[in-house]
Design an enzyme around this catalytic site. Structure first.
Site, PDB file in Angstrom:
ATOM      1  N   LYS A 155      49.933  36.350  40.234  1.00 22.97           N
ATOM      2  CA  LYS A 155      48.594  36.376  39.661  1.00 22.97           C
ATOM      3  C   LYS A 155      47.881  35.035  39.857  1.00 22.97           C
ATOM      4  O   LYS A 155      46.649  34.997  40.005  1.00 22.97           O
ATOM      5  CB  LYS A 155      48.666  36.752  38.183  1.00 22.97           C
ATOM      6  CG  LYS A 155      49.141  38.190  37.952  1.00 22.97           C
ATOM      7  CD  LYS A 155      48.269  39.205  38.669  1.00 22.97           C
ATOM      8  CE  LYS A 155      48.641  40.635  38.323  1.00 22.97           C
ATOM      9  NZ  LYS A 155      47.799  41.638  39.007  1.00 22.97           N
TER      10      LYS A 155
ATOM     11  N   TYR B  33      55.841  37.601  38.818  1.00 19.95           N
ATOM     12  CA  TYR B  33      54.564  38.187  38.377  1.00 19.95           C
ATOM     13  C   TYR B  33      53.519  37.106  38.128  1.00 19.95           C
ATOM     14  O   TYR B  33      52.390  37.186  38.634  1.00 19.95           O
ATOM     15  CB  TYR B  33      54.786  39.009  37.116  1.00 19.95           C
ATOM     16  CG  TYR B  33      53.523  39.650  36.588  1.00 19.95           C
ATOM     17  CD1 TYR B  33      53.052  40.837  37.131  1.00 19.95           C
ATOM     18  CD2 TYR B  33      52.800  39.061  35.554  1.00 19.95           C
ATOM     19  CE1 TYR B  33      51.881  41.426  36.659  1.00 19.95           C
ATOM     20  CE2 TYR B  33      51.643  39.644  35.072  1.00 19.95           C
ATOM     21  CZ  TYR B  33      51.183  40.825  35.629  1.00 19.95           C
ATOM     22  OH  TYR B  33      50.025  41.400  35.151  1.00 19.95           O
TER      23      TYR B  33
END
Length: 248
Positions: free
Chosen positions: A171, A167
């Protein structure tokens, strides 16, 4: 261009921050397309907001499905002829928090990047021709402070111990894509920014029956809406949380 004449599209908008972003944009007078991969959920969410008198319509869009993306872009072109605001809100978190950084499965990495990075880029590429038809195009990429390499490298930062690698790195990639695209579009009038919504009380932050968010959902949508509605003097190529500029 005033808000009442603008057309916006928000991905991943059937619930949580995405749905609230739709609501706040519509409350500002923007005709907002509520996009979701499940058509029934998108229609129901749009109907709920329409019942409040808000200018919202549903559209089916699965950011991991090229055919769905192409169909959505064609539908927006046929209905509206342009797009003024694109909020790339859709995202997933599938890291296993019980595993170390090096132990996360390769499948978790691939699944995460398919949605959070490749899906975001594919949607942007598909809708960019319609954004170029806008008098003041805006692209908002929903990232996270967890994508900040600077903060992850700083033992004193508030995210230092939040190591969810697939994750987080996805990002970081969104942030880097934002900088690259903003450079391409710097003379076009289209502004591209990335945002951190905050640590919000959403399903993504509901772990093992415990709600771990700090902000209510309306606050989590505020930064996306602010950047979506900036005027021609507003920033481009930046990373923001409310009025703060965050480090890459």
């Amino acid at each position: 261009m005033n808000s009442s004449s603008k057309i916006a599209l928000v991905t991943g908008a059937t619930r949580g921050i995405g749905r609230e972003t739709v609501r706040q944009l519509a409350e500002a007078g923007v005709h907002t397309l509520l996009a979701g991969r499940n058509r029934e959920k998108a229609v129901q969410a749009a109907l709920d907001l329409q019942a409040q008198g808000l200018p919202v319509e549903a559209i089916t869009l699965d950011v991991t499905d090229p055919a769905s993306i192409a169909a959505a872009a064609s539908e927006v072109e046929q209905r509206h002829g342009r797009l003024d605001i694109l909020v790339n809100n859709a995202g997933i978190l599938v890291d296993d928090p019980s595993r170390q950084v090096s132990e996360q499965s390769l499948q978790a990495w691939r699944t995460t990047f398919d949605t959070n990075v490749f899906g975001l880029i594919a949607v942007t590429q598909a809708f960019l021709p319609l954004l170029r038809k806008s008098a003041a195009g805006r692209i908002v990429n929903v990232s996270s402070a967890l994508g900040s390499v600077a903060l992850h490298s700083d033992p004193s930062s508030f995210i230092y111990d939040f190591k969810l690698p697939a994750y987080n790195v996805s990002k970081s990639a969104v942030n880097a894509w934002t900088v690259q695209l903003a450079y391409e579009l710097k003379d076009s009038g289209i502004k591209v920014n990335t945002i951190h919504p905050g640590y919000v009380k959403t399903d993504m932050n509901h772990v093992e029956g415990e709600q771990r968010g700090e902000l209510d959902v309306p606050d989590g949508a505020r930064t996306s809406v602010r950047l979506a509605l900036i005027d021609n003097d507003g920033p481009t190529g930046g990373f923001f949380y409310l009025d703060q500029v965050l480090p890459w």
